[in-house]
Design an enzyme around this catalytic site. Structure first.
Site, PDB file in Angstrom:
ATOM      1  N   ALA A  13      52.430 -82.379 -70.678  1.00  6.42           N
ATOM      2  CA  ALA A  13      53.211 -81.152 -70.889  1.00  6.42           C
ATOM      3  C   ALA A  13      52.386 -79.997 -71.444  1.00  6.42           C
ATOM      4  O   ALA A  13      52.930 -78.978 -71.849  1.00  6.42           O
ATOM      5  CB  ALA A  13      54.397 -81.446 -71.820  1.00  6.42           C
ATOM      6  N   SER A  14      51.078 -80.149 -71.459  1.00  9.49           N
ATOM      7  CA  SER A  14      50.238 -79.104 -72.055  1.00  9.49           C
ATOM      8  C   SER A  14      50.252 -77.814 -71.257  1.00  9.49           C
ATOM      9  O   SER A  14      50.218 -76.726 -71.818  1.00  9.49           O
ATOM     10  CB  SER A  14      48.787 -79.582 -72.169  1.00  9.49           C
ATOM     11  OG  SER A  14      48.684 -80.488 -73.227  1.00  9.49           O
ATOM     12  N   THR A  37      46.920 -85.221 -74.216  1.00 10.78           N
ATOM     13  CA  THR A  37      45.922 -86.277 -74.415  1.00 10.78           C
ATOM     14  C   THR A  37      45.239 -86.176 -75.781  1.00 10.78           C
ATOM     15  O   THR A  37      44.585 -87.113 -76.211  1.00 10.78           O
ATOM     16  CB  THR A  37      44.840 -86.209 -73.316  1.00 10.78           C
ATOM     17  OG1 THR A  37      44.401 -84.861 -73.190  1.00 10.78           O
ATOM     18  CG2 THR A  37      45.402 -86.673 -71.977  1.00 10.78           C
ATOM     19  N   ASN A  89      54.835 -86.781 -65.133  1.00 11.52           N
ATOM     20  CA  ASN A  89      54.180 -85.604 -64.583  1.00 11.52           C
ATOM     21  C   ASN A  89      52.659 -85.651 -64.700  1.00 11.52           C
ATOM     22  O   ASN A  89      51.958 -85.088 -63.858  1.00 11.52           O
ATOM     23  CB  ASN A  89      54.729 -84.351 -65.274  1.00 11.52           C
ATOM     24  CG  ASN A  89      53.879 -83.136 -64.995  1.00 11.52           C
ATOM     25  OD1 ASN A  89      53.925 -82.575 -63.907  1.00 11.52           O
ATOM     26  ND2 ASN A  89      53.062 -82.755 -65.970  1.00 11.52           N
ATOM     27  N   TYR A 154      43.806 -88.961 -54.663  1.00 10.14           N
ATOM     28  CA  TYR A 154      44.990 -88.240 -55.146  1.00 10.14           C
ATOM     29  C   TYR A 154      46.186 -88.442 -54.212  1.00 10.14           C
ATOM     30  O   TYR A 154      47.299 -88.755 -54.663  1.00 10.14           O
ATOM     31  CB  TYR A 154      44.641 -86.755 -55.264  1.00 10.14           C
ATOM     32  CG  TYR A 154      45.725 -85.888 -55.837  1.00 10.14           C
ATOM     33  CD1 TYR A 154      45.975 -85.872 -57.209  1.00 10.14           C
ATOM     34  CD2 TYR A 154      46.492 -85.064 -55.017  1.00 10.14           C
ATOM     35  CE1 TYR A 154      46.960 -85.056 -57.742  1.00 10.14           C
ATOM     36  CE2 TYR A 154      47.472 -84.244 -55.540  1.00 10.14           C
ATOM     37  CZ  TYR A 154      47.708 -84.244 -56.904  1.00 10.14           C
ATOM     38  OH  TYR A 154      48.684 -83.440 -57.416  1.00 10.14           O
ATOM     39  N   ALA A 156      46.715 -90.809 -52.116  1.00 11.74           N
ATOM     40  CA  ALA A 156      47.177 -92.207 -52.147  1.00 11.74           C
ATOM     41  C   ALA A 156      48.112 -92.418 -53.338  1.00 11.74           C
ATOM     42  O   ALA A 156      49.146 -93.087 -53.217  1.00 11.74           O
ATOM     43  CB  ALA A 156      45.986 -93.163 -52.239  1.00 11.74           C
TER      44      ALA A 156
END
Lengths: 247, 78
Positions: A13-14, A37, A89, A154, A156
């Site tokens: 959510a950054s 993170t 997300n 990505y 995949a």
């Protein structure tokens, strides 16, 4: 479309789409925990929430680490209660031609974009099953459907997310838990700002709405899927891409 | 305080939506009481909460009848 008193967990959510989703759910009345993170990133989310009048806070999460997921869920549970809305997300890209791709580039993307969806979804299901209400919204991507040179890893993961979404929707539908995906097209975020003009030009030319999408336009679709208005929608991937790809 | 057997049977009845008198000791959750695989997962969750314990997945898979549930709780909680 009120999400009053619902607890929502939004990973990554950054910035970009995740930040917009957290803000949108918060505006609708949900208590939002947005993950970052780093401690610094989490503090920045908390500060942003305070500014936007969103109830909730930023917390640290490494989506690739099962212990980190367990610790986060415990804290969220104690502070806000079990999450009823999960938005998977968090995602990264490590683009390369397959012939040049390293194992790290492959596995890092799989782990962050796909395995994390498994970890987080599993962790929140218990609470949702007990509550007989739950919403899981996974952020996929148009390239999961269309493919994109340089993004085998990505795309995949993003196609994988669509399959995961359909299977889990079948598993838990009887408990009034819906599982859906949103597949953004070309959205104006840091991730797409990394692309060169050479890469961007043909993509823009292929978008009937003739512009990039804004993160808020993805967030509104996520809010819909998180609300009671979407109570009969499950297993679905909604494409929000300005028409660049039509199923 | 009711006995472990009574508590287990009460939870099984609640979770699977069956009458308590149908919950016989030898009853299999799936074959006799109509549980599907998700019901059995939820049942184990409910037992974990009632008896404040954690049942590892490999043990949970073996608990297929009312009696096996009672046995597990007796052996691991007494």
């Amino acid at each position: 479309m009120s999400l009053e008193a619902k607890v929502a967990l939004v990973t990554g959510a950054s910035r970009g789409i995740g930040a917009a989703i957290a803000a949108e759910l918060g505006k609708s009345g949900a208590k939002v925990v947005g993950t970052a993170t780093s401690e610094k990133g989490a503090a920045a989310i908390s500060a942003r929430f305070a500014e936007e009048g969103v109830e909730g806070e930023g917390m640290v999460l490494n989506v690739t680490d099962a212990d980190s997921v367990a610790a986060l869920l415990k804290t969220v549970q104690e502070k806000y209660g079990a999450p009823q809305i999960l938005v998977n997300n968090a995602g990264i890209t490590k683009d390369n031609l397959l012939m040049r791709m390293s194992d790290d580039e492959w596995f890092d993307v799989i782990n962050t974009n796909l395995s994390a969806v498994y970890r987080l979804s599993k962790a929140v299901l218990r609470g949702m099953m007990k509550a007989r209400w739950g919403r899981i919204v996974n952020i996929s991507s148009v390239v999961g459907q269309m493919g994109n040179a340089g993004q085998t890893n990505y795309s995949a993961t993003k196609a994988g997310v669509m399959g995961f979404t359909r299977s889990l929707a079948k598993e838990v539908g009887s408990r009034n838990i819906t599982v859906n995906a949103v597949a953004p097209g070309f959205i104006d975020t840091d991730m797409t700002r990394e692309l060169t003009d050479e890469q961007k030009a043909p993509m823009l030319a292929a978008i009937p709405l003739a512009r990039l999408g804004q993160p808020e336009e993805i967030a509104k679709t996520v809010k819909f899927l998180s609300s009671d208005d979407a109570s009969y929608v499950t297993g679905e991937t909604i494409h929000v891409n300005g028409g660049m790809y039509m199923c | 305080m009711s006995s472990i057997e009574e508590r287990v049977k009460k939870i099984v009845a609640e979770q699977l939506g069956v009458k308590e008198e149908e919950v016989k000791n030898e009853a299999s959750f799936v074959e006799d009481l109509g549980a599907d695989s998700l019901d059995t997962v939820e049942l184990v969750m409910a037992l974990e909460e009632e008896f404040e314990t954690e049942i590892p997945d490999e043990e949970a898979e073996k608990i297929t009848t009312v009696q096996l549930a009672i046995n597990y709780i007796n052996e691991n909680l007494a």
